[in-house]
Design a protein around this motif. Structure first.
Motif, PDB file in Angstrom:
ATOM      1  N   LEU A  92       0.812  -1.219   0.000  1.00  0.00           N
ATOM      2  CA  LEU A  92       0.000   0.000   0.000  1.00  0.00           C
ATOM      3  C   LEU A  92       0.847   1.273   0.000  1.00  0.00           C
ATOM      4  CD1 LEU A  92      -2.757  -1.073   2.556  1.00  0.00           C
ATOM      5  CD2 LEU A  92      -2.981  -0.895   0.062  1.00  0.00           C
ATOM      6  N   GLY A  93       2.136   1.119   0.242  1.00  0.00           N
ATOM      7  CA  GLY A  93       3.031   2.266   0.173  1.00  0.00           C
ATOM      8  C   GLY A  93       3.297   2.971   1.483  1.00  0.00           C
ATOM      9  N   TYR A  94       2.785   2.453   2.600  1.00  0.00           N
ATOM     10  CA  TYR A  94       3.005   3.093   3.897  1.00  0.00           C
ATOM     11  C   TYR A  94       4.314   2.642   4.551  1.00  0.00           C
ATOM     12  CZ  TYR A  94      -1.866   4.512   3.506  1.00  0.00           C
ATOM     13  OH  TYR A  94      -3.039   5.061   3.075  1.00  0.00           O
ATOM     14  N   VAL A  95       4.843   1.531   4.105  1.00  0.00           N
ATOM     15  CA  VAL A  95       6.094   0.986   4.631  1.00  0.00           C
ATOM     16  C   VAL A  95       6.983   0.616   3.456  1.00  0.00           C
ATOM     17  CG1 VAL A  95       7.134  -0.937   5.922  1.00  0.00           C
ATOM     18  CG2 VAL A  95       5.018   0.124   6.755  1.00  0.00           C
ATOM     19  N   LYS A  96       8.273   0.810   3.591  1.00  0.00           N
ATOM     20  CA  LYS A  96       9.201   0.381   2.554  1.00  0.00           C
ATOM     21  C   LYS A  96      10.116  -0.699   3.100  1.00  0.00           C
ATOM     22  CE  LYS A  96      12.920   3.792   3.204  1.00  0.00           C
ATOM     23  NZ  LYS A  96      13.740   4.833   2.528  1.00  0.00           N
ATOM     24  N   GLN A  97      10.601  -1.535   2.198  1.00  0.00           N
ATOM     25  CA  GLN A  97      11.465  -2.642   2.574  1.00  0.00           C
ATOM     26  C   GLN A  97      12.819  -2.491   1.931  1.00  0.00           C
ATOM     27  OE1 GLN A  97       9.977  -6.507   1.486  1.00  0.00           O
ATOM     28  NE2 GLN A  97      11.609  -7.625   2.543  1.00  0.00           N
ATOM     29  N   ASP A  98      13.856  -2.589   2.734  1.00  0.00           N
ATOM     30  CA  ASP A  98      15.236  -2.557   2.258  1.00  0.00           C
ATOM     31  C   ASP A  98      15.911  -3.816   2.761  1.00  0.00           C
ATOM     32  OD1 ASP A  98      17.722  -1.972   1.310  1.00  0.00           O
ATOM     33  OD2 ASP A  98      18.104  -0.298   2.679  1.00  0.00           O
ATOM     34  N   ASP A  99      15.990  -4.823   1.880  1.00  0.00           N
ATOM     35  CA  ASP A  99      16.478  -6.140   2.271  1.00  0.00           C
ATOM     36  C   ASP A  99      15.554  -6.695   3.353  1.00  0.00           C
ATOM     37  OD1 ASP A  99      18.002  -8.414   2.255  1.00  0.00           O
ATOM     38  OD2 ASP A  99      19.652  -7.559   3.398  1.00  0.00           O
ATOM     39  N   ARG A 100      16.037  -6.875   4.578  1.00  0.00           N
ATOM     40  CA  ARG A 100      15.205  -7.431   5.641  1.00  0.00           C
ATOM     41  C   ARG A 100      14.737  -6.379   6.642  1.00  0.00           C
ATOM     42  NH1 ARG A 100      18.368 -13.077   7.246  1.00  0.00           N
ATOM     43  NH2 ARG A 100      18.346 -14.009   5.145  1.00  0.00           N
ATOM     44  N   VAL A 101      14.946  -5.131   6.313  1.00  0.00           N
ATOM     45  CA  VAL A 101      14.610  -4.041   7.228  1.00  0.00           C
ATOM     46  C   VAL A 101      13.447  -3.229   6.671  1.00  0.00           C
ATOM     47  CG1 VAL A 101      15.468  -1.963   8.365  1.00  0.00           C
ATOM     48  CG2 VAL A 101      16.978  -3.926   8.062  1.00  0.00           C
ATOM     49  N   SER A 151      10.763   0.237   7.174  1.00  0.00           N
ATOM     50  CA  SER A 151      10.629   1.573   7.749  1.00  0.00           C
ATOM     51  C   SER A 151       9.412   2.263   7.141  1.00  0.00           C
ATOM     52  CB  SER A 151      11.895   2.406   7.508  1.00  0.00           C
ATOM     53  OG  SER A 151      12.133   2.547   6.119  1.00  0.00           O
ATOM     54  N   LEU A 152       8.917   3.288   7.826  1.00  0.00           N
ATOM     55  CA  LEU A 152       7.759   4.023   7.326  1.00  0.00           C
ATOM     56  C   LEU A 152       8.144   4.912   6.151  1.00  0.00           C
ATOM     57  CD1 LEU A 152       6.094   5.182  10.676  1.00  0.00           C
ATOM     58  CD2 LEU A 152       5.541   3.171   9.298  1.00  0.00           C
ATOM     59  N   THR A 153       7.172   5.210   5.301  1.00  0.00           N
ATOM     60  CA  THR A 153       7.382   6.128   4.180  1.00  0.00           C
ATOM     61  C   THR A 153       6.644   7.438   4.461  1.00  0.00           C
ATOM     62  OG1 THR A 153       5.400   5.550   2.914  1.00  0.00           O
ATOM     63  CG2 THR A 153       7.340   4.113   2.667  1.00  0.00           C
ATOM     64  N   PRO A 154       6.939   8.500   3.708  1.00  0.00           N
ATOM     65  CA  PRO A 154       6.221   9.766   3.899  1.00  0.00           C
ATOM     66  C   PRO A 154       4.714   9.643   3.702  1.00  0.00           C
ATOM     67  CG  PRO A 154       8.219  10.140   2.636  1.00  0.00           C
ATOM     68  CD  PRO A 154       8.070   8.659   2.760  1.00  0.00           C
ATOM     69  N   LYS A 155       4.264   8.597   3.004  1.00  0.00           N
ATOM     70  CA  LYS A 155       2.828   8.431   2.777  1.00  0.00           C
ATOM     71  C   LYS A 155       2.069   8.274   4.085  1.00  0.00           C
ATOM     72  CE  LYS A 155      -0.515   5.826  -0.006  1.00  0.00           C
ATOM     73  NZ  LYS A 155      -0.723   4.713  -0.957  1.00  0.00           N
ATOM     74  N   ILE A 156       2.750   7.873   5.143  1.00  0.00           N
ATOM     75  CA  ILE A 156       2.093   7.689   6.431  1.00  0.00           C
ATOM     76  C   ILE A 156       1.481   8.999   6.913  1.00  0.00           C
ATOM     77  CG2 ILE A 156       4.061   8.194   7.938  1.00  0.00           C
ATOM     78  CD1 ILE A 156       1.640   5.257   8.354  1.00  0.00           C
ATOM     79  N   LEU A 157       2.033  10.132   6.454  1.00  0.00           N
ATOM     80  CA  LEU A 157       1.526  11.435   6.868  1.00  0.00           C
ATOM     81  C   LEU A 157       0.129  11.698   6.328  1.00  0.00           C
ATOM     82  CD1 LEU A 157       4.752  13.573   6.357  1.00  0.00           C
ATOM     83  CD2 LEU A 157       3.847  12.651   8.503  1.00  0.00           C
ATOM     84  N   VAL A 158      -0.245  10.992   5.255  1.00  0.00           N
ATOM     85  CA  VAL A 158      -1.584  11.157   4.696  1.00  0.00           C
ATOM     86  C   VAL A 158      -2.653  10.769   5.719  1.00  0.00           C
ATOM     87  CG1 VAL A 158      -3.170  10.339   2.909  1.00  0.00           C
ATOM     88  CG2 VAL A 158      -0.771  10.791   2.349  1.00  0.00           C
ATOM     89  N   LEU A 159      -2.336   9.795   6.566  1.00  0.00           N
ATOM     90  CA  LEU A 159      -3.299   9.339   7.565  1.00  0.00           C
ATOM     91  C   LEU A 159      -3.646  10.441   8.562  1.00  0.00           C
ATOM     92  CD1 LEU A 159      -1.885   5.767   8.292  1.00  0.00           C
ATOM     93  CD2 LEU A 159      -3.738   6.410   6.752  1.00  0.00           C
ATOM     94  N   ALA A 160      -2.676  11.314   8.842  1.00  0.00           N
ATOM     95  CA  ALA A 160      -2.914  12.419   9.779  1.00  0.00           C
ATOM     96  C   ALA A 160      -3.382  13.679   9.078  1.00  0.00           C
ATOM     97  CB  ALA A 160      -1.634  12.721  10.559  1.00  0.00           C
ATOM     98  N   GLY A 161      -3.254  13.707   7.748  1.00  0.00           N
ATOM     99  CA  GLY A 161      -3.561  14.918   7.001  1.00  0.00           C
ATOM    100  C   GLY A 161      -4.978  15.409   7.175  1.00  0.00           C
ATOM    101  N   GLY A 162      -5.944  14.483   7.160  1.00  0.00           N
ATOM    102  CA  GLY A 162      -7.338  14.884   7.290  1.00  0.00           C
ATOM    103  C   GLY A 162      -7.612  15.564   8.620  1.00  0.00           C
ATOM    104  N   PHE A 163      -7.045  15.016   9.690  1.00  0.00           N
ATOM    105  CA  PHE A 163      -7.226  15.611  11.020  1.00  0.00           C
ATOM    106  C   PHE A 163      -6.583  16.988  11.097  1.00  0.00           C
ATOM    107  CE2 PHE A 163      -5.429  16.366  15.262  1.00  0.00           C
ATOM    108  CZ  PHE A 163      -6.584  16.374  16.028  1.00  0.00           C
TER     109      PHE A 163
END
Length: 265
Positions: free
Chosen positions: A68-77, A79-91
């Motif tokens: 969905l684009g909210y998390v990115k994968q680098d090998d086995r690690v 991390s969150l992506t900037p898209k996570i900010l969309v969830l707070a944007g409406g508020f």
């Protein structure tokens, strides 16, 4: 005639039971919450431990978030992506924090040469929802929008509790987490309750070194007529608040700022 299901839901009178919620969605949210300021990059075993989920379930959930684009994968690690900010944007946009509230805070910030932050209650913590007038020499912990601090050990947290109704405040004082952040962190809930009562009476909270050693903070409750309570405050090296006249100037300025902000919420 008894209320319809839709009427009860709209009025908020219907109790939400386990059968009304999606456990899968809740588990997915727990995966997102596993990433915080201390844990920005996690492996699958770390996510499983942090959430208490079976590793296979954690894997499906985190890979769904990658898809969905909210998390990115680098090998086995992961991390969150900037898209996570969309969830707070409406508020944030709906409350016009950036458009209306932060400009007001910025104008008052310039009067005291201190960065002003605003927080609201999120469960048993205070979460920062606005920040204005940041300075290079501001608090070392580096608060930003979305940062969380404890309700009972921070000035802005105690101001928030003081802004709540009596029953809500009592519940938070009795059950919000307490942690020994510094040597002077108050761990007696009765003493904290007394300080919060004093905060409500005098109109501001002052905490010195309880959350971060050497850092003091002043916060003012914000009580809007038809919205959840908030608080605004400043924090910094304790030496910046030692002069009584300077401290009173900050308190008076924050009070005026709180009045304006309350009308915008």
């Amino acid at each position: 005639m008894p209320d319809s299901e839709e009427t009860r839901l709209a009025s908020g009178r219907r109790e939400i039971t386990d059968r009304d919620i999606s456990l899968t969605f809740a588990k997915g949210m727990s995966v997102l919450k596993a990433f915080d300021a201390a844990q920005t990059h996690l492996t699958l075993p770390q996510i499983a431990r942090a959430t208490g989920l079976d590793r296979a379930i954690a894997r499906r959930l985190v890979l769904t978030l990658v898809h969905l684009g909210y998390v990115k994968q680098d090998d086995r690690v992961f991390s969150l992506t900037p898209k996570i900010l969309v969830l707070a944007g409406g508020f944030l946009q709906g409350r016009q924090f950036g458009k209306a509230i932060e400009p007001v805070m910025r104008s008052f910030s310039s009067q005291i040469s201190e960065a002003i932050s605003m927080a609201m209650i999120d469960g048993s913590q205070a979460v920062y929802v606005a920040h204005a007038g940041a300075k290079a020499n501001s608090v070392s912990i580096g608060f930003t929008v979305g940062s969380k601090v404890p309700l009972l050990s921070s000035a802005i947290g105690r101001a928030l509790v003081a802004a709540c109704s009596c029953d809500v405040a009592q519940e938070l004082i009795a059950h919000a987490p307490l942690e020994q952040y510094t040597d002077v962190t108050e761990m007696d809930r009765a003493a904290i309750a007394a300080d919060i009562a004093e905060t409500a009476k005098r109109g501001f909270a002052y905490v010195d070194g309880e959350f971060e050693a050497g850092v003091a903070a002043i916060a003012i409750p914000v009580r809007p007529d038809q919205a959840e309570p908030a608080a605004i405050g400043v924090s910094g090296d304790v030496s910046r608040f030692e002069d009584p006249a300077a401290r009173q100037h900050i308190i008076d300025t924050l009070r005026e700022c709180a009045k304006v902000v309350a009308g915008l919420l």
